[in-house]
Each structure stands twice: as structure tokens, then as C-alpha cells.
Design a protein around this motif. Sequence first.
Motif, PDB file in Angstrom:
ATOM      1  N   MET A   1       0.446  10.870  10.263  1.00 33.39           N
ATOM      2  CA  MET A   1      -1.058  11.704  10.620  1.00 33.39           C
ATOM      3  C   MET A   1      -1.479  11.305  11.952  1.00 33.39           C
ATOM      4  N   SER A   2      -1.948  12.268  12.615  1.00 30.51           N
ATOM      5  CA  SER A   2      -2.264  12.073  13.998  1.00 30.51           C
ATOM      6  C   SER A   2      -3.724  12.346  14.201  1.00 30.51           C
ATOM      7  N   VAL A   3      -4.321  11.385  14.831  1.00 27.84           N
ATOM      8  CA  VAL A   3      -5.958  11.642  15.061  1.00 27.84           C
ATOM      9  C   VAL A   3      -6.158  11.521  16.467  1.00 27.84           C
ATOM     10  N   ASN A   4      -7.145  12.335  16.938  1.00 30.56           N
ATOM     11  CA  ASN A   4      -7.358  12.211  18.397  1.00 30.56           C
ATOM     12  C   ASN A   4      -8.438  11.292  18.582  1.00 30.56           C
ATOM     13  N   PHE A   5      -8.032   9.882  18.428  1.00 27.25           N
ATOM     14  CA  PHE A   5      -9.196   8.981  18.677  1.00 27.25           C
ATOM     15  C   PHE A   5      -8.475   7.772  19.005  1.00 27.25           C
ATOM     16  N   LYS A   6      -8.719   6.977  20.093  1.00 26.24           N
ATOM     17  CA  LYS A   6      -8.199   5.839  20.687  1.00 26.24           C
ATOM     18  C   LYS A   6      -9.217   4.777  20.696  1.00 26.24           C
ATOM     19  N   PRO A   7      -9.184   3.805  19.548  1.00 20.94           N
ATOM     20  CA  PRO A   7      -9.956   2.583  19.602  1.00 20.94           C
ATOM     21  C   PRO A   7      -9.722   1.844  20.718  1.00 20.94           C
ATOM     22  N   LEU A   8     -11.120   1.109  21.381  1.00 20.89           N
ATOM     23  CA  LEU A   8     -11.246   0.392  22.295  1.00 20.89           C
ATOM     24  C   LEU A   8     -11.052  -1.079  22.064  1.00 20.89           C
ATOM     25  N   SER A   9     -10.705  -1.955  23.097  1.00 20.78           N
ATOM     26  CA  SER A   9     -10.600  -3.559  22.861  1.00 20.78           C
ATOM     27  C   SER A   9      -9.569  -3.590  21.650  1.00 20.78           C
ATOM     28  N   ASP A  10     -10.214  -4.473  20.865  1.00 21.28           N
ATOM     29  CA  ASP A  10      -9.371  -5.173  19.648  1.00 21.28           C
ATOM     30  C   ASP A  10      -9.803  -4.124  18.199  1.00 21.28           C
ATOM     31  N   ARG A  11     -10.133  -3.130  18.400  1.00 18.98           N
ATOM     32  CA  ARG A  11     -10.720  -2.385  17.150  1.00 18.98           C
ATOM     33  C   ARG A  11      -9.352  -1.468  16.777  1.00 18.98           C
ATOM     34  N   VAL A  12      -9.596  -1.364  15.383  1.00 18.82           N
ATOM     35  CA  VAL A  12      -8.544  -0.697  14.457  1.00 18.82           C
ATOM     36  C   VAL A  12      -8.960   0.260  13.717  1.00 18.82           C
ATOM     37  N   LEU A  13      -8.494   1.647  13.721  1.00 15.69           N
ATOM     38  CA  LEU A  13      -8.881   2.602  12.831  1.00 15.69           C
ATOM     39  C   LEU A  13      -8.150   2.669  11.700  1.00 15.69           C
ATOM     40  N   ILE A  14      -8.942   2.725  10.495  1.00 12.43           N
ATOM     41  CA  ILE A  14      -8.212   2.681   9.163  1.00 12.43           C
ATOM     42  C   ILE A  14      -8.620   3.753   8.159  1.00 12.43           C
ATOM     43  N   GLU A  15      -7.568   4.584   7.575  1.00 12.04           N
ATOM     44  CA  GLU A  15      -7.671   5.443   6.676  1.00 12.04           C
ATOM     45  C   GLU A  15      -7.776   4.742   5.180  1.00 12.04           C
ATOM     46  N   PRO A  16      -9.119   4.695   4.691  1.00 12.14           N
ATOM     47  CA  PRO A  16      -9.161   3.764   3.359  1.00 12.14           C
ATOM     48  C   PRO A  16      -8.424   4.275   2.112  1.00 12.14           C
ATOM     49  N   ASN A  17      -7.888   3.769   1.391  1.00 13.75           N
ATOM     50  CA  ASN A  17      -7.213   4.225   0.178  1.00 13.75           C
ATOM     51  C   ASN A  17      -8.295   4.947  -0.678  1.00 13.75           C
ATOM     52  N   ALA A  18      -7.824   5.930  -1.512  1.00 18.08           N
ATOM     53  CA  ALA A  18      -8.836   6.429  -2.250  1.00 18.08           C
ATOM     54  C   ALA A  18      -9.339   5.579  -3.421  1.00 18.08           C
ATOM     55  N   ALA A  19     -10.734   5.601  -3.808  1.00 14.47           N
ATOM     56  CA  ALA A  19     -11.438   4.882  -4.798  1.00 14.47           C
ATOM     57  C   ALA A  19     -10.772   5.174  -6.250  1.00 14.47           C
ATOM     58  N   GLU A  20     -10.407   4.189  -7.089  1.00 14.02           N
ATOM     59  CA  GLU A  20     -10.004   4.284  -8.232  1.00 14.02           C
ATOM     60  C   GLU A  20     -10.868   5.322  -8.915  1.00 14.02           C
ATOM     61  N   THR A  21     -10.068   6.265  -9.939  1.00  9.81           N
ATOM     62  CA  THR A  21     -11.108   7.214 -10.674  1.00  9.81           C
ATOM     63  C   THR A  21     -11.122   6.960 -12.069  1.00  9.81           C
ATOM     64  N   THR A  22     -10.033   6.384 -12.582  1.00  9.61           N
ATOM     65  CA  THR A  22      -9.912   5.821 -13.992  1.00  9.61           C
ATOM     66  C   THR A  22      -9.456   4.412 -14.239  1.00  9.61           C
ATOM     67  N   THR A  23      -9.949   3.800 -15.102  1.00  8.02           N
ATOM     68  CA  THR A  23      -9.458   2.312 -15.514  1.00  8.02           C
ATOM     69  C   THR A  23      -8.138   2.214 -16.146  1.00  8.02           C
ATOM     70  N   ALA A  24      -7.597   0.971 -16.279  1.00 11.13           N
ATOM     71  CA  ALA A  24      -6.178   0.992 -16.552  1.00 11.13           C
ATOM     72  C   ALA A  24      -6.173   1.571 -17.968  1.00 11.13           C
ATOM     73  N   SER A  25      -7.221   1.495 -18.793  1.00  6.37           N
ATOM     74  CA  SER A  25      -7.387   2.093 -20.102  1.00  6.37           C
ATOM     75  C   SER A  25      -7.671   3.526 -20.289  1.00  6.37           C
ATOM     76  N   GLY A  26      -7.643   4.139 -18.979  1.00  4.00           N
ATOM     77  CA  GLY A  26      -8.188   5.551 -19.010  1.00  4.00           C
ATOM     78  C   GLY A  26      -9.504   6.271 -18.883  1.00  4.00           C
ATOM     79  N   ILE A  27     -10.450   5.193 -19.031  1.00  2.00           N
ATOM     80  CA  ILE A  27     -11.954   5.438 -18.997  1.00  2.00           C
ATOM     81  C   ILE A  27     -12.091   5.938 -17.435  1.00  2.00           C
TER      82      ILE A  27
END
Length: 92
Positions: free
Chosen positions: A1-27
Motif C-alpha cells: 500500500m502506498s501512502v503520500n506521507f513521509k514521517p520525520l525523524s525516528d517516527r514510524v507510520l503503522i496501519e493497525p490490524n483490525a480489532a477482533e470481532t468474535t471470541t475464540a468460542s464464536g461470541i
Amino acid sequence: MSVNFKPLSDRVLIEPNAAETTTASGIIIPDTAKEKPQEGTVVAIGPGKKDEPTTVKVGDKVLYGKYSGSELKLDGKDFLIVREGDLLGILE
């Protein structure tokens, strides 16, 4: 994925993983109870500090602190920008 954004200094741009929508048991987890994800993929990196280049690369899967960084929206997507020192590690 390409983003038109260049972080400065020692900064890092992260795309967070999606939050879990169900538990292991299916709730189904409602939006109000979802845990904020603590891992994601590096999308862009800054050049680093003088005599301290950044050690992560674009595409690395990283783990970061629960309250690290600042959230921002670019091109309609959510991202997180953190200092490299706030990263806990690279997931392999």
C-alpha cells in the motif's frame, strides 16, 4: 500500500490490524467492548535521528504499546504514528 506521507525523524507510520470481532468460542464482540489492537504493519518510516538510523522496514509486522503514538486518518484509513522507541518488537 502506498501512502503520500513521509514521517520525520525516528517516527514510524503503522496501519493497525483490525480489532477482533468474535471470541475464540464464536461470541460476537460489540464495538464498545473491542480491545484496541496493539500490532500492525509498518507503512512508512522516517530517516531516523543523527547517528541512529531506523531499524524497522516498510512491511514489518510490529507490536507497540497500548497507549503509544497518535492516531490519524489518511485517505479515509486509520493509522498510528509512533516513535521507533515506542515499538516493543518486530513479529516474525
